[in-house]
Design a protein around this motif. Structure first.
Motif, PDB file in Angstrom:
ATOM      1  N   GLN A   6       0.844  -1.183   0.000  1.00  0.00           N
ATOM      2  CA  GLN A   6       0.000   0.000   0.000  1.00  0.00           C
ATOM      3  C   GLN A   6       0.882   1.236   0.000  1.00  0.00           C
ATOM      4  O   GLN A   6       1.707   1.424   0.901  1.00  0.00           O
ATOM      5  CB  GLN A   6      -0.899   0.011   1.239  1.00  0.00           C
ATOM      6  N   VAL A   7       0.731   2.061  -1.019  1.00  0.00           N
ATOM      7  CA  VAL A   7       1.535   3.270  -1.125  1.00  0.00           C
ATOM      8  C   VAL A   7       0.997   4.331  -0.173  1.00  0.00           C
ATOM      9  O   VAL A   7      -0.218   4.543  -0.067  1.00  0.00           O
ATOM     10  CB  VAL A   7       1.530   3.796  -2.573  1.00  0.00           C
ATOM     11  N   VAL A   8       1.905   4.981   0.538  1.00  0.00           N
ATOM     12  CA  VAL A   8       1.548   6.073   1.445  1.00  0.00           C
ATOM     13  C   VAL A   8       1.723   7.387   0.688  1.00  0.00           C
ATOM     14  O   VAL A   8       2.826   7.699   0.227  1.00  0.00           O
ATOM     15  CB  VAL A   8       2.432   6.046   2.705  1.00  0.00           C
ATOM     16  N   HIS A   9       0.660   8.145   0.555  1.00  0.00           N
ATOM     17  CA  HIS A   9       0.727   9.389  -0.212  1.00  0.00           C
ATOM     18  C   HIS A   9       1.437  10.480   0.574  1.00  0.00           C
ATOM     19  O   HIS A   9       1.531  10.440   1.796  1.00  0.00           O
ATOM     20  CB  HIS A   9      -0.676   9.823  -0.625  1.00  0.00           C
ATOM     21  N   ILE A  59       0.151   2.278 -10.453  1.00  0.00           N
ATOM     22  CA  ILE A  59      -0.478   1.865  -9.201  1.00  0.00           C
ATOM     23  C   ILE A  59      -1.971   1.698  -9.452  1.00  0.00           C
ATOM     24  O   ILE A  59      -2.591   2.497 -10.162  1.00  0.00           O
ATOM     25  CB  ILE A  59      -0.230   2.914  -8.103  1.00  0.00           C
ATOM     26  N   ASP A  60      -2.590   0.667  -8.865  1.00  0.00           N
ATOM     27  CA  ASP A  60      -4.008   0.396  -9.134  1.00  0.00           C
ATOM     28  C   ASP A  60      -4.914   1.364  -8.358  1.00  0.00           C
ATOM     29  O   ASP A  60      -4.446   2.265  -7.651  1.00  0.00           O
ATOM     30  CB  ASP A  60      -4.348  -1.065  -8.831  1.00  0.00           C
ATOM     31  N   ASP A  61      -6.215   1.145  -8.489  1.00  0.00           N
ATOM     32  CA  ASP A  61      -7.194   2.055  -7.882  1.00  0.00           C
ATOM     33  C   ASP A  61      -7.156   2.031  -6.359  1.00  0.00           C
ATOM     34  O   ASP A  61      -7.684   2.944  -5.710  1.00  0.00           O
ATOM     35  CB  ASP A  61      -8.614   1.698  -8.357  1.00  0.00           C
ATOM     36  N   GLN A  62      -6.556   0.986  -5.785  1.00  0.00           N
ATOM     37  CA  GLN A  62      -6.421   0.893  -4.325  1.00  0.00           C
ATOM     38  C   GLN A  62      -5.057   1.409  -3.846  1.00  0.00           C
ATOM     39  O   GLN A  62      -4.652   1.163  -2.719  1.00  0.00           O
ATOM     40  CB  GLN A  62      -6.608  -0.557  -3.859  1.00  0.00           C
ATOM     41  N   ASP A  63      -4.360   2.118  -4.735  1.00  0.00           N
ATOM     42  CA  ASP A  63      -3.038   2.672  -4.405  1.00  0.00           C
ATOM     43  C   ASP A  63      -2.054   1.576  -4.014  1.00  0.00           C
ATOM     44  O   ASP A  63      -1.256   1.731  -3.086  1.00  0.00           O
ATOM     45  CB  ASP A  63      -3.125   3.714  -3.274  1.00  0.00           C
ATOM     46  N   SER A  64      -2.094   0.477  -4.729  1.00  0.00           N
ATOM     47  CA  SER A  64      -1.204  -0.632  -4.399  1.00  0.00           C
ATOM     48  C   SER A  64      -0.654  -1.278  -5.671  1.00  0.00           C
ATOM     49  O   SER A  64      -1.133  -1.034  -6.770  1.00  0.00           O
ATOM     50  CB  SER A  64      -1.932  -1.680  -3.553  1.00  0.00           C
ATOM     51  N   PHE A  65       0.382  -2.066  -5.484  1.00  0.00           N
ATOM     52  CA  PHE A  65       0.920  -2.909  -6.550  1.00  0.00           C
ATOM     53  C   PHE A  65       1.628  -4.078  -5.872  1.00  0.00           C
ATOM     54  O   PHE A  65       1.895  -4.058  -4.670  1.00  0.00           O
ATOM     55  CB  PHE A  65       1.867  -2.125  -7.464  1.00  0.00           C
ATOM     56  N   ARG A  66       1.914  -5.121  -6.637  1.00  0.00           N
ATOM     57  CA  ARG A  66       2.479  -6.336  -6.054  1.00  0.00           C
ATOM     58  C   ARG A  66       4.000  -6.318  -6.162  1.00  0.00           C
ATOM     59  O   ARG A  66       4.564  -5.781  -7.127  1.00  0.00           O
ATOM     60  CB  ARG A  66       1.901  -7.580  -6.740  1.00  0.00           C
ATOM     61  N   ALA A  71       5.689   2.849   1.604  1.00  0.00           N
ATOM     62  CA  ALA A  71       4.784   1.747   1.284  1.00  0.00           C
ATOM     63  C   ALA A  71       4.811   0.737   2.413  1.00  0.00           C
ATOM     64  O   ALA A  71       5.854   0.523   3.062  1.00  0.00           O
ATOM     65  CB  ALA A  71       5.181   1.073  -0.036  1.00  0.00           C
ATOM     66  N   LEU A  72       3.651   0.096   2.632  1.00  0.00           N
ATOM     67  CA  LEU A  72       3.494  -0.887   3.695  1.00  0.00           C
ATOM     68  C   LEU A  72       2.976  -2.205   3.129  1.00  0.00           C
ATOM     69  O   LEU A  72       2.159  -2.223   2.211  1.00  0.00           O
ATOM     70  CB  LEU A  72       2.502  -0.380   4.754  1.00  0.00           C
ATOM     71  N   ALA A  73       3.444  -3.316   3.706  1.00  0.00           N
ATOM     72  CA  ALA A  73       2.893  -4.629   3.392  1.00  0.00           C
ATOM     73  C   ALA A  73       1.533  -4.770   4.059  1.00  0.00           C
ATOM     74  O   ALA A  73       1.201  -4.009   4.980  1.00  0.00           O
ATOM     75  CB  ALA A  73       3.849  -5.722   3.882  1.00  0.00           C
ATOM     76  N   PRO A  74       0.722  -5.731   3.647  1.00  0.00           N
ATOM     77  CA  PRO A  74      -0.602  -5.894   4.257  1.00  0.00           C
ATOM     78  C   PRO A  74      -0.565  -6.118   5.769  1.00  0.00           C
ATOM     79  O   PRO A  74      -1.525  -5.773   6.470  1.00  0.00           O
ATOM     80  CB  PRO A  74      -1.171  -7.121   3.532  1.00  0.00           C
ATOM     81  N   ALA A  89       8.888   0.164   1.909  1.00  0.00           N
ATOM     82  CA  ALA A  89       9.675   1.212   1.241  1.00  0.00           C
ATOM     83  C   ALA A  89       9.707   2.440   2.123  1.00  0.00           C
ATOM     84  O   ALA A  89       8.734   2.745   2.817  1.00  0.00           O
ATOM     85  CB  ALA A  89       9.088   1.560  -0.127  1.00  0.00           C
ATOM     86  N   PHE A  90      10.844   3.121   2.113  1.00  0.00           N
ATOM     87  CA  PHE A  90      10.954   4.419   2.767  1.00  0.00           C
ATOM     88  C   PHE A  90      11.831   5.325   1.933  1.00  0.00           C
ATOM     89  O   PHE A  90      12.573   4.891   1.050  1.00  0.00           O
ATOM     90  CB  PHE A  90      11.472   4.313   4.210  1.00  0.00           C
ATOM     91  N   SER A  91      11.734   6.615   2.209  1.00  0.00           N
ATOM     92  CA  SER A  91      12.588   7.596   1.552  1.00  0.00           C
ATOM     93  C   SER A  91      13.213   8.482   2.622  1.00  0.00           C
ATOM     94  O   SER A  91      12.818   8.445   3.793  1.00  0.00           O
ATOM     95  CB  SER A  91      11.787   8.451   0.561  1.00  0.00           C
TER      96      SER A  91
END
Length: 265
Positions: A165-168, A180-187, A209-212, A218-220
């Motif tokens: 899940q991508v964090v905006h 990125i899909d409509d749920q703001d995620s990708f595999r 980004a966070l895992a389920p 991911a971090f920056s």
């Protein structure tokens, strides 16, 4: 008869790739997975594999570099760097790599040298900046087992494992716009035994980004004008066939090219 002067050879951005330390037979070797070197080339840069170094070598090495890529590895960061004892002595460690990559990370930030970190490298950044790791994710609270099944073919081990899940508000969402899909995620193909929980994230880093199950994938970095991206998954695996991986590598390559443009040598 006068000869024409040779045209200067265009120089690609140089990316340092620190090696791991392994015993093969009865001899010590410095090793780097080919997929990481290939990823640097896909980013439009020239990989420079660095064998065992010391913290004192870091300024000289960074003087040669336009970027740094920290690779994944079977070895773990030694837990003494985040105040813990070794949880499982059977797992490999590489204290010689820790000894110079941790100061390398801090000096990359100080010099604003672009930094892309994958798996172990992701964990190294968090530790270098004062964060902590979960040494056995599969034994910790709500988290799933993120380890790979080594009995499976490598194509399955490195296949998509779960969504993220991508964090905006960070850099990942705009960077991956359209992927990125409509749920703001990708595999992603995330496979690891250790991990970073939000409670263990170092200051100076932002969750991307966070895992389920809530683990950070991911971090920056928060330093303005500095490309620092850490990924727990493996974008280097068959990157040329993965639009997300290529977008990430191209962004890293662009940052390295910008750094090259500001270098005086």
């Amino acid at each position: 008869m006068t000869s024409k002067a040779a045209s200067p050879v265009p120089r690609r951005p140089v990316v340092l790739v620190p090696a791991c330390n392994r015993w093969l037979g009865q001899h010590p070797f410095h090793v780097v997975g080919q997929k990481y070197v290939d990823a640097v080339r896909l980013a439009g840069c020239l990989p420079l594999v660095v064998p065992l170094a010391t913290a004192e070598d870091v300024p000289e090495l960074l003087a040669l570099a336009d970027g740094v890529l920290l690779t994944g590895s079977p070895s773990n960061v030694h837990p003494s760097h985040f105040g813990e004892a070794v949880h499982n002595p059977s797992l490999p460690l590489d204290p010689a790599r820790d000894g110079w990559t941790l100061p390398l990370i801090r000096q990359c930030i100080a010099s604003k040298t672009p930094l892309l970190a994958i798996c172990r490298g992701f964990q190294e950044i968090n530790v270098a900046l004062g964060g902590a790791l979960i040494q056995a994710v599969q034994e910790a609270g709500p988290y799933r087992d993120h380890r790979s099944d080594d009995t499976q073919p490598v194509e399955q081990q490195y296949g998509p494992a779960h969504g993220v899940q991508v964090v905006h508000g960070g850099v990942l969402a705009p960077l991956l716009d359209g992927l990125i899909d409509d749920q703001d995620s990708f595999r992603v193909n995330s496979l690891h035994g250790q991990g970073v929980a939000p409670s263990g994230l170092a200051s100076g880093l932002r969750i991307e980004a966070l895992a389920p199950d809530g683990l950070i994938e991911a971090f920056s970095g928060l330093e303005p004008g500095h490309f620092l991206l850490g990924l727990q998954w493996h974008p280097e695996w068959q990157a040329q066939n993965n639009p997300v991986s290529m977008r990430l590598l191209q962004a890293f390559g662009t940052a390295c090219a910008h750094k090259k443009g500001t270098q005086s040598w």
